[in-house]
Enzyme design. Structure first.
Site, PDB file in Angstrom:
ATOM      1  N   ASN A   1       0.831  -1.199   0.000  1.00 38.17           N
ATOM      2  CA  ASN A   1       0.000   0.000   0.000  1.00 38.17           C
ATOM      3  C   ASN A   1       0.871   1.256   0.000  1.00 38.17           C
ATOM      4  O   ASN A   1       1.964   1.246  -0.539  1.00 38.17           O
ATOM      5  CB  ASN A   1      -0.995  -0.033   1.166  1.00 38.17           C
ATOM      6  N   ARG A   2       0.436   2.337   0.647  1.00 37.89           N
ATOM      7  CA  ARG A   2       1.083   3.639   0.483  1.00 37.89           C
ATOM      8  C   ARG A   2       1.772   4.128   1.769  1.00 37.89           C
ATOM      9  O   ARG A   2       1.299   3.857   2.859  1.00 37.89           O
ATOM     10  CB  ARG A   2       0.048   4.681   0.038  1.00 37.89           C
TER      11      ARG A   2
ATOM     12  N   HIS B   1      -1.150  -9.662  -4.341  1.00 32.36           N
ATOM     13  CA  HIS B   1      -1.987  -8.759  -5.140  1.00 32.36           C
ATOM     14  C   HIS B   1      -2.734  -9.484  -6.271  1.00 32.36           C
ATOM     15  O   HIS B   1      -2.774  -8.993  -7.406  1.00 32.36           O
ATOM     16  CB  HIS B   1      -1.122  -7.638  -5.710  1.00 32.36           C
ATOM     17  N   ASN B   2      -3.320 -10.628  -5.994  1.00 35.70           N
ATOM     18  CA  ASN B   2      -4.153 -11.290  -6.997  1.00 35.70           C
ATOM     19  C   ASN B   2      -5.370 -10.441  -7.339  1.00 35.70           C
ATOM     20  O   ASN B   2      -6.014  -9.868  -6.454  1.00 35.70           O
ATOM     21  CB  ASN B   2      -4.647 -12.644  -6.490  1.00 35.70           C
ATOM     22  N   TYR B   3      -5.694 -10.382  -8.633  1.00 34.30           N
ATOM     23  CA  TYR B   3      -6.952  -9.801  -9.106  1.00 34.30           C
ATOM     24  C   TYR B   3      -7.889 -10.961  -9.426  1.00 34.30           C
ATOM     25  O   TYR B   3      -7.617 -11.740 -10.341  1.00 34.30           O
ATOM     26  CB  TYR B   3      -6.745  -8.993 -10.382  1.00 34.30           C
TER      27      TYR B   3
ATOM     28  N   ASP C   1     -11.106   1.436  -3.111  1.00 31.49           N
ATOM     29  CA  ASP C   1      -9.675   1.236  -2.881  1.00 31.49           C
ATOM     30  C   ASP C   1      -9.411   1.637  -1.431  1.00 31.49           C
ATOM     31  O   ASP C   1      -8.767   2.641  -1.162  1.00 31.49           O
ATOM     32  CB  ASP C   1      -8.854   2.079  -3.860  1.00 31.49           C
TER      33      ASP C   1
ATOM     34  N   GLU D   1      -6.662  -7.783  -0.192  1.00 29.04           N
ATOM     35  CA  GLU D   1      -5.297  -7.910   0.289  1.00 29.04           C
ATOM     36  C   GLU D   1      -5.263  -7.852   1.820  1.00 29.04           C
ATOM     37  O   GLU D   1      -5.595  -6.824   2.414  1.00 29.04           O
ATOM     38  CB  GLU D   1      -4.437  -6.789  -0.278  1.00 29.04           C
TER      39      GLU D   1
END
Length: 381
Positions: free
Chosen positions: A108-109, A208-210, A280, A345
């Protein structure tokens, strides 16, 4: 000297083989070369299978899971992960959406690409405006990991190890990281993470699977019914950096405490959803941190596939592929447009090093890091 001994003991306990190693080429796991990096590091593709025909493909580059084939309500296997057709495309394109990758050192950030630890300010590489995203310019998702087949009582798996050197992407400390993917005989994808460091640092690992439970390339995920067991979330500013508050989901369009179709409120005028161009957000999971608990459920009515998510982490990031725009060409020639997949996630909160009120992400020599995530697949009529 005492802290060195303590660190080595923790490192041994954390990264020593906790599964039995065995040859890569067995009925449960196969290995094949797919290419090399520009630096000449060899990249391999590993395939895990269980007795039900469920299959997962994983690369040692970025620990990327390329595909996951699970049955629909009619027993037909289908790949439920977004990704590229050619394994080397993950290297060539830079994999900007982070399809299927292990994210670290910090998922993440981190605001302004910096944080303070014990009075020292650390400046990180920035790759999201002025902020650090997914570990920086070359995070764990763009590193070649050492891979080894593993054997478990009721499944098979792959152990991945990576040594992140002191100063990598600006983070302090040498970190030894390990991720084990396990595919069980009862259709559970298990991910075990562990890490140890020789000095204080911060860490937050995730995967990070979509997912598209209709099958990758079969439209968007707006019809998927989603439940998240969280009473609160961490609201963000326009740069998607947490404000530091914990806000209740009740009365907002971020409330998934009971099943809602993802698309039913994704075009809301809620400022939070407008900032993110969809979902998100980090959800503050209910229950005791450090204990395994049911975090979320997803159901695709079109296929009958269901996925339950379990974690011991404090947070869960919901991301609905808001920045996919059709330019990413995936498997079977699919052009992945907006909302083609969703990520769930398991994690600590974004920007935790800059928010003392958030659960700590400090990794110390005498305190190794561990987390486990489970993704269980089954069907409904």
């Amino acid at each position: 000297m005492r802290w060195i001994i303590s660190f080595l003991l923790c490192l041994t306990a954390t990264l020593s083989p906790d599964f039995t190693s065995y040859a890569d080429d067995t009925p449960a796991i196969t290995k094949q070369p797919v290419g090399e990096t520009a630096d000449g590091e060899r990249i391999y593709l590993y395939t895990l299978k269980n007795p039900n025909g469920v299959q997962a493909e994983i690369m040692n580059y970025g620990g990327i899971m390329l595909s996951l084939r699970v049955p629909d309500r009619n027993g037909k296997l289908g790949d439920v992960l977004l990704g590229y057709a050619d394994p080397m495309d993950y290297v060539r394109t830079g994999n900007k959406p982070y399809f299927g990758a292990i994210i670290g050192r910090y998922a993440n950030r981190i605001a302004n690409g910096s944080f303070v630890l014990d009075g020292t300010t650390y400046h990180l590489s920035v790759n999201d405006g002025r902020n650090t995203l997914a570990g920086g310019v070359r995070g764990f998702d763009k590193r070649v990991w050492k891979a080894e087949g593993t054997k478990v009582p009721h499944g098979s798996g792959l152990a991945l190890r990576y040594w992140s050197k002191d100063g990598e992407e600006g983070f302090p400390g040498n970190v030894w990281a390990k991720v084990v993917y396990t595919l069980t005989d009862d259709n559970v994808l298990r991910i075990d993470y562990s890490a140890a460091s020789d000095q204080k640092t911060v860490i937050n690992l995730t995967q990070h699977n979509y997912y598209n439970l209709k099958g990758q390339g079969n439209g968007d995920i707006l019809d998927h019914l989603l439940t998240i067991h969280a009473e609160r979330f961490t609201p963000v500013n326009p740069e998607l950096i947490p404000t530091g508050q914990l806000q209740r989901v009740a009365g907002t369009d971020l409330d998934f405490r009971r099943p809602f179709a993802i698309g039913s409120r994704i075009r809301s005028r809620d400022p939070q959803i407008l900032y993110a161009k969809g979902y998100d957000f980090n959800y503050v999971l209910s229950g005791k941190v450090g204990t395994m608990r049911h975090a979320a459920s997803v159901y695709a009515p079109a296929s009958g596939r269901r996925m339950d998510v379990f974690t011991d982490q404090p947070g869960l990031q919901l991301y609905t592929g808001n920045f996919l725009d059709g330019s990413e060409k995936g498997k079977d020639g699919a052009a992945y447009g907006k909302h083609a997949g969703l990520c769930l996630e398991t994690q600590h909160f974004p920007d935790s090093p800059n928010h003392p009120n958030f659960p700590s992400t400090v990794l110390a020599p005498d305190k190794p890091y561990k987390q486990t995530a489970l993704y269980r697949f089954f069907t409904s009529p």
